[in-house]
Design a protein around this motif. Structure first.
Motif, PDB file in Angstrom:
ATOM      1  N   LYS A  17       0.693  -1.310  -0.090  1.00 10.89           N
ATOM      2  CA  LYS A  17      -0.109   0.066  -0.021  1.00 10.89           C
ATOM      3  C   LYS A  17       0.861   1.175   0.108  1.00 10.89           C
ATOM      4  O   LYS A  17       1.837   1.475   0.673  1.00 10.89           O
ATOM      5  CB  LYS A  17      -0.978   0.126   1.219  1.00 10.89           C
ATOM      6  CG  LYS A  17      -1.935   0.943   1.199  1.00 10.89           C
ATOM      7  CD  LYS A  17      -2.676   1.091   2.451  1.00 10.89           C
ATOM      8  CE  LYS A  17      -3.832   2.227   2.514  1.00 10.89           C
ATOM      9  NZ  LYS A  17      -4.633   2.005   3.722  1.00 10.89           N
ATOM     10  N   LEU A  18       0.718   2.350  -1.110  1.00 12.00           N
ATOM     11  CA  LEU A  18       1.249   3.476  -0.907  1.00 12.00           C
ATOM     12  C   LEU A  18       0.875   4.296   0.179  1.00 12.00           C
ATOM     13  O   LEU A  18      -0.298   4.401   0.410  1.00 12.00           O
ATOM     14  CB  LEU A  18       1.245   4.091  -2.244  1.00 12.00           C
ATOM     15  CG  LEU A  18       1.424   3.390  -3.684  1.00 12.00           C
ATOM     16  CD1 LEU A  18       1.240   4.114  -4.982  1.00 12.00           C
ATOM     17  CD2 LEU A  18       2.742   2.970  -3.705  1.00 12.00           C
ATOM     18  N   ILE A  19       1.905   5.065   0.498  1.00 10.48           N
ATOM     19  CA  ILE A  19       1.658   6.050   1.727  1.00 10.48           C
ATOM     20  C   ILE A  19       1.388   7.465   1.227  1.00 10.48           C
ATOM     21  O   ILE A  19       2.480   8.035   0.402  1.00 10.48           O
ATOM     22  CB  ILE A  19       3.018   5.692   2.724  1.00 10.48           C
ATOM     23  CG1 ILE A  19       3.244   4.535   2.968  1.00 10.48           C
ATOM     24  CG2 ILE A  19       2.619   6.783   4.017  1.00 10.48           C
ATOM     25  CD1 ILE A  19       4.477   4.296   3.656  1.00 10.48           C
ATOM     26  N   GLU A 224      11.924   7.305   2.933  1.00 13.33           N
ATOM     27  CA  GLU A 224      12.118   6.955   4.363  1.00 13.33           C
ATOM     28  C   GLU A 224      11.482   7.508   5.231  1.00 13.33           C
ATOM     29  O   GLU A 224      11.250   6.778   6.353  1.00 13.33           O
ATOM     30  CB  GLU A 224      13.920   7.467   4.466  1.00 13.33           C
ATOM     31  CG  GLU A 224      14.896   6.569   3.380  1.00 13.33           C
ATOM     32  CD  GLU A 224      16.097   7.207   3.485  1.00 13.33           C
ATOM     33  OE1 GLU A 224      16.502   8.341   3.941  1.00 13.33           O
ATOM     34  OE2 GLU A 224      17.102   6.611   2.885  1.00 13.33           O
ATOM     35  N   SER A 225      11.188   8.777   5.321  1.00  7.34           N
ATOM     36  CA  SER A 225      10.335   9.230   6.242  1.00  7.34           C
ATOM     37  C   SER A 225       9.046   9.018   6.640  1.00  7.34           C
ATOM     38  O   SER A 225       8.442   8.379   7.405  1.00  7.34           O
ATOM     39  CB  SER A 225      10.197  10.788   5.896  1.00  7.34           C
ATOM     40  OG  SER A 225      11.521  11.495   6.365  1.00  7.34           O
ATOM     41  N   ALA A 226       8.407   8.460   5.344  1.00 11.43           N
ATOM     42  CA  ALA A 226       7.098   7.719   4.876  1.00 11.43           C
ATOM     43  C   ALA A 226       7.189   6.386   5.872  1.00 11.43           C
ATOM     44  O   ALA A 226       6.225   6.173   6.583  1.00 11.43           O
ATOM     45  CB  ALA A 226       6.668   7.947   3.829  1.00 11.43           C
ATOM     46  N   GLN A 230       5.001   5.455   9.121  1.00 14.64           N
ATOM     47  CA  GLN A 230       3.791   4.515   9.137  1.00 14.64           C
ATOM     48  C   GLN A 230       4.062   3.575   9.783  1.00 14.64           C
ATOM     49  O   GLN A 230       3.142   2.899  10.444  1.00 14.64           O
ATOM     50  CB  GLN A 230       3.721   4.126   7.585  1.00 14.64           C
ATOM     51  CG  GLN A 230       2.652   3.193   7.200  1.00 14.64           C
ATOM     52  CD  GLN A 230       1.420   4.127   7.459  1.00 14.64           C
ATOM     53  OE1 GLN A 230       1.101   5.071   6.973  1.00 14.64           O
ATOM     54  NE2 GLN A 230       0.397   3.414   8.442  1.00 14.64           N
ATOM     55  N   LEU A 231       5.544   2.928  10.147  1.00 16.64           N
ATOM     56  CA  LEU A 231       5.823   2.172  11.141  1.00 16.64           C
ATOM     57  C   LEU A 231       5.603   2.358  12.525  1.00 16.64           C
ATOM     58  O   LEU A 231       4.807   1.681  13.347  1.00 16.64           O
ATOM     59  CB  LEU A 231       7.274   1.464  10.895  1.00 16.64           C
ATOM     60  CG  LEU A 231       7.734   0.603  12.205  1.00 16.64           C
ATOM     61  CD1 LEU A 231       7.028  -0.801  11.814  1.00 16.64           C
ATOM     62  CD2 LEU A 231       9.178   0.559  11.809  1.00 16.64           C
ATOM     63  N   HIS A 236       1.670   1.716  17.125  1.00 20.15           N
ATOM     64  CA  HIS A 236       1.002   2.444  17.785  1.00 20.15           C
ATOM     65  C   HIS A 236      -0.265   1.772  18.029  1.00 20.15           C
ATOM     66  O   HIS A 236      -0.935   1.595  19.082  1.00 20.15           O
ATOM     67  CB  HIS A 236       0.871   3.877  17.537  1.00 20.15           C
ATOM     68  CG  HIS A 236      -0.168   4.568  18.554  1.00 20.15           C
ATOM     69  ND1 HIS A 236      -0.113   4.493  19.812  1.00 20.15           N
ATOM     70  CD2 HIS A 236      -1.102   5.570  18.043  1.00 20.15           C
ATOM     71  CE1 HIS A 236      -1.086   5.425  20.376  1.00 20.15           C
ATOM     72  NE2 HIS A 236      -1.754   5.825  19.373  1.00 20.15           N
ATOM     73  N   LYS A 237      -1.041   1.465  16.761  1.00 20.56           N
ATOM     74  CA  LYS A 237      -2.402   0.823  16.753  1.00 20.56           C
ATOM     75  C   LYS A 237      -2.258  -0.648  17.114  1.00 20.56           C
ATOM     76  O   LYS A 237      -3.094  -1.076  17.714  1.00 20.56           O
ATOM     77  CB  LYS A 237      -2.875   0.861  15.224  1.00 20.56           C
ATOM     78  CG  LYS A 237      -3.012   2.028  14.642  1.00 20.56           C
ATOM     79  CD  LYS A 237      -3.472   1.862  13.147  1.00 20.56           C
ATOM     80  CE  LYS A 237      -3.791   3.207  12.615  1.00 20.56           C
ATOM     81  NZ  LYS A 237      -4.274   3.147  11.262  1.00 20.56           N
TER      82      LYS A 237
END
Length: 281
Positions: A17-19, A224-226, A230-231, A236-237
């Protein structure tokens, strides 16, 4: 549970999935991960601080220049542009009416001089144009102040009203402008390599012509930031510790952070600034 791969009879990895990223999202992550969490992850979102006078001023200038291009060409005069500043003006964040009036006149002067020194007879390709496109592992998107057509190419233009003049290095190093180039190419289906920062207080233009290599470097950093944010969001979830995943980065910026009231670390970093403190002297 029977998966798609099982039904097809062979191992087929699902597409990644693209961020989705915007310059604001990336900038917030790089600036302070706690602020990123409060802005983009926490629900309900913690209360934000009040308006800032310099942000009000910048928004008014942007709105006035956008409105100028809605006028017929013969009415796009320096005086008309200055008048539009008054039309769109707000007092949000200023100390009082007197201070607001001083900066209203200053902003009107910036816009008047800018229009006097610019060719505003050609309609831009886009004004406050939203661009969005998949590139690499992200979807780069955002709202571009202005997009001009010059020859066969389009040019990305960003208005700036900050207190400091800008340089070629600022244009070259702007991740936001680079992502706008990548998104505009796909959205408009036209060649695009050049970016410009138009600094109204000084009437200067800082420009840069991107290559595939320079755009690739910006894209790699954005990816890299994305991946990082996202990680952190996914962890967290899944029950990860939000304070560990989204640590604070205390510093001078805590004085004007919108989420200062919800961040003890930011409050301890130093005093809060007045809403008009970031106006140019």
């Amino acid at each position: 549970m029977v998966t798609v791969q099982d039904q097809l009879g062979f191992d087929m990895p699902l597409p990644r999935k693209l961020i989705k990223v915007t310059p604001s999202r990336l900038g917030t992550w790089q600036d302070c991960r706690r602020r990123f969490r409060m802005a983009y992850v926490d629900r309900p979102t913690p209360p934000r601080g009040g308006p800032w006078a310099h942000s009000t001023m910048g928004a008014v200038v942007h709105n006035a220049l956008k409105a100028l291009f809605d006028l017929p060409v013969e009415r796009r005069t320096p005086d008309a542009a200055a008048a539009l500043v008054g039309t769109h003006w707000k007092d949000d964040g200023f100390a009082d009416q007197a201070q607001s009036g001083v900066f209203r006149e200053r902003a009107a002067g910036w816009v008047r001089d800018y229009v006097a020194d610019s060719d505003v007879t050609t309609d831009p390709v886009g004004l406050e144009r939203w661009v969005s496109a998949p590139v690499g592992t992200i979807v780069a998107e955002g709202r571009v102040d202005r997009i001009d057509q010059r020859g066969d190419e389009v040019v990305i233009i960003d208005y700036k009203t900050g207190r400091h003049a800008l340089t070629t290095d600022d244009a070259r190093g702007s991740q936001a402008l680079a992502l706008y180039v990548l998104a505009a190419r796909r959205t408009l289906r036209r060649p695009c390599t050049k970016v410009e920062l138009h600094h109204l207080p000084t009437g200067t233009v800082a420009a840069w012509e991107h290559t595939d290599a320079s755009l690739g470097r910006h894209l790699t950093r954005a990816e890299e930031s994305a991946d990082e944010f996202q990680l952190a969001i996914d962890t967290h979830k899944a029950g990860g510790d939000p304070d560990a995943l989204f640590p604070t980065t205390p510093g001078r910026q805590c004085g004007w952070c919108d989420f200062r009231r919800s961040c003890p670390d930011g409050q301890a970093a130093g005093p809060a600034l007045d809403p008009w403190a970031m106006l140019a002297p």
